[in-house]
Design a protein around this motif. Structure first.
Motif, mmCIF file in Angstrom:
data_model
loop_
_atom_site.group_PDB
_atom_site.id
_atom_site.type_symbol
_atom_site.label_atom_id
_atom_site.label_comp_id
_atom_site.label_asym_id
_atom_site.label_seq_id
_atom_site.Cartn_x
_atom_site.Cartn_y
_atom_site.Cartn_z
ATOM 1 N N GLY A 11 0.827 -1.220 0.000
ATOM 2 C CA GLY A 11 0.000 0.000 0.000
ATOM 3 C C GLY A 11 0.849 1.253 0.000
ATOM 4 N N ALA A 12 1.901 1.291 0.797
ATOM 5 C CA ALA A 12 2.786 2.454 0.858
ATOM 6 C C ALA A 12 3.479 2.684 -0.482
ATOM 7 C CB ALA A 12 3.807 2.274 1.973
ATOM 8 N N VAL A 13 3.940 1.618 -1.127
ATOM 9 C CA VAL A 13 4.597 1.745 -2.426
ATOM 10 C C VAL A 13 3.617 2.286 -3.463
ATOM 11 C CG1 VAL A 13 5.627 0.409 -4.324
ATOM 12 C CG2 VAL A 13 6.350 0.001 -1.958
ATOM 13 N N LEU A 14 2.391 1.761 -3.464
ATOM 14 C CA LEU A 14 1.388 2.244 -4.414
ATOM 15 C C LEU A 14 1.053 3.717 -4.180
ATOM 16 C CD1 LEU A 14 -1.057 -0.784 -4.670
ATOM 17 C CD2 LEU A 14 0.474 0.084 -6.436
ATOM 18 N N LEU A 15 0.906 4.112 -2.922
ATOM 19 C CA LEU A 15 0.647 5.527 -2.622
ATOM 20 C C LEU A 15 1.800 6.410 -3.077
ATOM 21 C CD1 LEU A 15 -1.045 5.363 0.891
ATOM 22 C CD2 LEU A 15 -2.068 6.140 -1.251
ATOM 23 N N GLY A 16 3.014 5.947 -2.886
ATOM 24 C CA GLY A 16 4.188 6.695 -3.332
ATOM 25 C C GLY A 16 4.201 6.878 -4.835
ATOM 26 N N LEU A 17 3.881 5.812 -5.570
ATOM 27 C CA LEU A 17 3.831 5.893 -7.030
ATOM 28 C C LEU A 17 2.716 6.826 -7.495
ATOM 29 C CD1 LEU A 17 4.510 2.162 -7.985
ATOM 30 C CD2 LEU A 17 6.051 4.111 -8.264
ATOM 31 N N TYR B 263 1.445 9.357 -5.859
ATOM 32 C CA TYR B 263 1.871 10.715 -5.507
ATOM 33 C C TYR B 263 2.831 11.265 -6.564
ATOM 34 C CZ TYR B 263 4.014 14.556 -2.949
ATOM 35 O OH TYR B 263 4.494 15.774 -2.588
ATOM 36 N N ARG B 264 3.831 10.437 -6.926
ATOM 37 C CA ARG B 264 4.794 10.873 -7.956
ATOM 38 C C ARG B 264 4.093 11.138 -9.282
ATOM 39 N NH1 ARG B 264 10.676 8.463 -7.721
ATOM 40 N NH2 ARG B 264 10.691 9.892 -9.466
ATOM 41 N N TYR B 265 3.132 10.282 -9.649
ATOM 42 C CA TYR B 265 2.404 10.444 -10.905
ATOM 43 C C TYR B 265 1.626 11.759 -10.910
ATOM 44 C CZ TYR B 265 -1.108 9.707 -14.500
ATOM 45 O OH TYR B 265 -1.924 9.866 -15.587
ATOM 46 N N TYR B 266 0.890 12.021 -9.837
ATOM 47 C CA TYR B 266 0.101 13.254 -9.772
ATOM 48 C C TYR B 266 0.971 14.498 -9.681
ATOM 49 C CZ TYR B 266 -4.229 10.657 -9.480
ATOM 50 O OH TYR B 266 -5.279 9.840 -9.773
ATOM 51 N N MET B 267 2.114 14.405 -9.007
ATOM 52 C CA MET B 267 3.024 15.559 -8.944
ATOM 53 C C MET B 267 3.618 15.830 -10.321
ATOM 54 S SD MET B 267 2.737 16.783 -6.012
ATOM 55 C CE MET B 267 4.047 17.949 -5.904
#
Length: 146
Positions: A128-134, A136-140
């Motif tokens: 879950g943390a890895v998916l949230l990180g990805l 976040y990077r995509y939206y940024m």
């Protein structure tokens, strides 16, 4: 009930040899009343009947554990060294070896035996943390390009 000479605990008999009386769990289970109350703590059998009125937690606490292996409850409460020393005077014998629970250390069951798939509790939060990180990077990256 069985008596064996030359054991490692119990009262000394003649010639310095020790005698250990072994009790089966079925035998201990019969002694579960205010008139006669036995407990098993770490493989040793205790007749705590005379201690019922003196127990700081009350007799109800001892009655709940009467006739069974109370090792886990005894440790959970965190008894003092004085309480452990006092316990010796109520010792009447050992639990029969065939009734002993396997233990990996001096206290309680092995962590490996009680939780064979503990790693699975960590896999979901990590994924879950890895998916949230990805995400976040995509939206940024999307917001910078607009």
């Amino acid at each position: 009930m069985a008596t064996v000479e030359g054991g490692s605990s119990g009262e000394k008999g003649q010639g310095g040899e020790t005698t250990v009386t072994y009790y089966r769990l079925e035998e201990v289970a019969k002694h579960n009343s205010l008139k006669e109350l036995w407990l098993v703590i770490h493989g040793r059998v205790y007749d705590v009947t005379p201690f019922l009125n003196e127990h700081p937690g009350g007799e109800e606490v001892l009655l709940e554990q009467a006739g069974i292996d109370a090792s886990e409850s005894f440790e959970d409460v965190g008894h003092s060294s004085d309480a452990r020393e006092m316990l010796k005077q109520y010792y009447i014998g050992d639990l029969h070896p065939s009734d002993l629970k396997p233990q990996s250390g001096s206290k309680g069951p092995s962590k490996n035996n009680s939780c064979k798939s503990c790693w699975s509790y960590w896999i979901f939060p990590i994924v879950g943390a890895v998916l949230l990180g990805l995400l976040y990077r995509y939206y940024m990256a999307e917001s910078k390009s607009s």
